[in-house]
Motif scaffolding. Structure first.
Motif, short mmCIF file in Angstrom:
data_model
loop_
_atom_site.label_atom_id
_atom_site.label_comp_id
_atom_site.label_asym_id
_atom_site.label_seq_id
_atom_site.Cartn_x
_atom_site.Cartn_y
_atom_site.Cartn_z
N VAL A 104 0.84 -1.20 0.00
CA VAL A 104 0.00 0.00 0.00
C VAL A 104 0.87 1.25 0.00
O VAL A 104 1.72 1.43 0.89
N CYS A 149 1.75 4.72 1.00
CA CYS A 149 1.42 5.62 2.10
C CYS A 149 2.20 6.92 1.89
O CYS A 149 3.42 6.88 1.71
N PHE A 194 -1.12 6.22 6.55
CA PHE A 194 -0.82 4.89 7.09
C PHE A 194 -1.94 4.40 8.00
O PHE A 194 -2.12 3.19 8.17
N ALA A 230 -4.20 2.17 6.17
CA ALA A 230 -3.57 0.89 5.85
C ALA A 230 -3.55 -0.02 7.08
O ALA A 230 -3.78 -1.24 6.97
N LEU A 286 3.58 -1.57 4.08
CA LEU A 286 3.33 -0.14 3.90
C LEU A 286 4.55 0.52 3.26
O LEU A 286 5.66 0.41 3.78
N GLY A 337 5.60 4.13 5.72
CA GLY A 337 4.32 4.57 6.26
C GLY A 337 4.04 6.03 5.97
O GLY A 337 2.98 6.55 6.33
N ALA A 375 3.65 6.03 12.22
CA ALA A 375 3.21 4.73 11.71
C ALA A 375 3.80 3.59 12.53
O ALA A 375 3.09 2.64 12.91
N VAL A 378 1.64 -6.26 9.68
CA VAL A 378 2.09 -5.04 9.01
C VAL A 378 3.60 -4.95 9.04
O VAL A 378 4.22 -5.11 10.10
N PHE A 414 7.00 -2.68 6.82
CA PHE A 414 7.28 -1.43 6.12
C PHE A 414 8.44 -1.60 5.15
O PHE A 414 9.39 -2.31 5.43
#
Length: 253
Positions: free
Chosen positions: A126, A128, A137, A140, A154, A158, A168, A180, A182
Motif C-alpha cells: 500500500v 502511504c 498509514f 492501511a 506499507l 508509512g 506509523a 504489518v 514497512f
C-alpha cells in the motif's frame, strides 16, 4: 521496482524495462526484487517480461505485485482482479495506490481486492504518503486489522517524512498489529528507520528502492549508515523479503 512507463506528469515519462532493472540490480550487487508496474497498470506486460527473463536464465528472485485499481463502475478495477485471479500462481501480492486512485484503502471500492488478499494470504503493498486524508498509514493499518490473513507492506515507511514514519511505527507497535511491515523507499532520513527498527524490530522493515524513480544504491547506502547490528541489516536487505514474500516466480531460492 516499477517496470514500464510512467503517465503521471511529475515523473516526466520516466520508463524502464525489466532488462534495464535487472542490470541495475546486478550492478548494485542485489539478486532479486519485487516487481510492480507503473501507473499504466500493465500487469500482463510485466508478467510476460518476468517470464521471459526467467526463461533466458535469470537466476535471481522475482516477486510479482500487479497493480490493482479500485472497483468502480465503468473503470478497469474489476478487470484487474479477474486477471489476478487467473494468474495467481505468479502473484505474490497486490499493489494499491490510494493517492493515484483517489480512494482510501479502506474505501468500499478496494474491498474486493482486500478480500481476495485475505482469502489467498497475499501481501498487500500500500502506498502511504503525505496526503493524510486519502493515503495515511492509519487507513492501511485499519485495513490490516480488518484482513488479518493478508500481509500488509506499507510503502515509504508509512509516509515519506520523519513524523509520519515514526507515527506509523508507533501505531503498529501500540496496537500490536502483527501483519504489518514497512519498506522505506522515498524516506531520506535513514536514522528514522534506525530508530523505528529499535522500536518495532528489524523483522518489520524491508529495503525498497522505488526504481525507476530512485536507485537501489541510494538505499543500500542508507542501510550501511544505520547504527544496527549486522544481523539486523541482513534482515532488512533481504531475509525479511524472502520470509514475507515466500516462493518467488520460477521457484528461485
Amino acid at each position: 521496482m516499477h517496470i514500464g512507463t510512467w503517465d503521471h506528469e511529475d515523473f516526466l515519462g520516466r520508463r524502464c524495462t525489466l532488462e534495464d532493472a535487472i542490470s541495475v540490480l546486478e550492478e548494485a550487487g542485489l539478486d532479486g526484487a519485487a516487481l510492480v508496474p507503473t501507473d499504466q497498470c500493465d500487469n500482463a506486460g510485466l508478467l510476460e517480461q518476468a517470464q521471459a527473463s526467467l526463461a533466458r536464465g535469470y537466476s535471481g528472485a522475482l516477486w510479482f505485485f500487479p497493480w490493482v485499481r479500485p472497483v468502480v463502475e465503468g473503470q478497469p478495477g474489476r478487470e484487474d482482479l479477474d486477471w489476478v485471479e487467473a494468474n495467481l500462481d505468479s502473484v505474490t501480492g497486490l499493489k494499491i495506490h490510494p493517492s493515484l486512485s483517489r480512494y482510501r484503502v479502506t474505501d468500499e471500492v478496494f474491498r474486493p481486492a482486500l478480500e481476495l488478499a485475505d482469502a489467498k494470504e497475499l501481501v498487500v503493498l500500500v502506498h502511504c504518503g503525505r496526503w493524510q486524508e486519502i493515503a495515511s498509514f492509519r487507513f492501511a493499518v485499519e485495513a490490516a486489522q480488518r484482513h488479518p490473513r493478508a500481509k500488509f507492506l506499507l510503502a515509504h515507511g508509512g509516509g515519506d517524512t520523519p513524523p509520519l514514519a515514526t507515527a506509523a511505527c508507533e501505531m503498529v507497535a501500540e496496537l500490536g498489529v502483527d501483519n504489518v511491515s514497512f519498506e522505506f523507499s522515498g524516506l531520506r532520513e535513514y536514522w528514522v528507520i534506525e530508530r523505528n527498527v529499535r522500536r518495532l524490530g528489524a523483522s518489520r522493515y524491508l529495503m525498497g528502492s522505488d526504481y525507476c524513480l530512485a536507485h537501489p544504491r541510494m538505499y543500500l547506502g542508507a542501510v550501511a549508515g544505520m547504527n544496527l547490528s549486522t544481523a539486523d541489516k541482513e534482515r532488512i536487505l533481504g531475509t525479511n523479503a524472502v520470509e514475507l514474500f515466500g516462493k518467488p516466480m520460477g521457484g528461485a531460492a
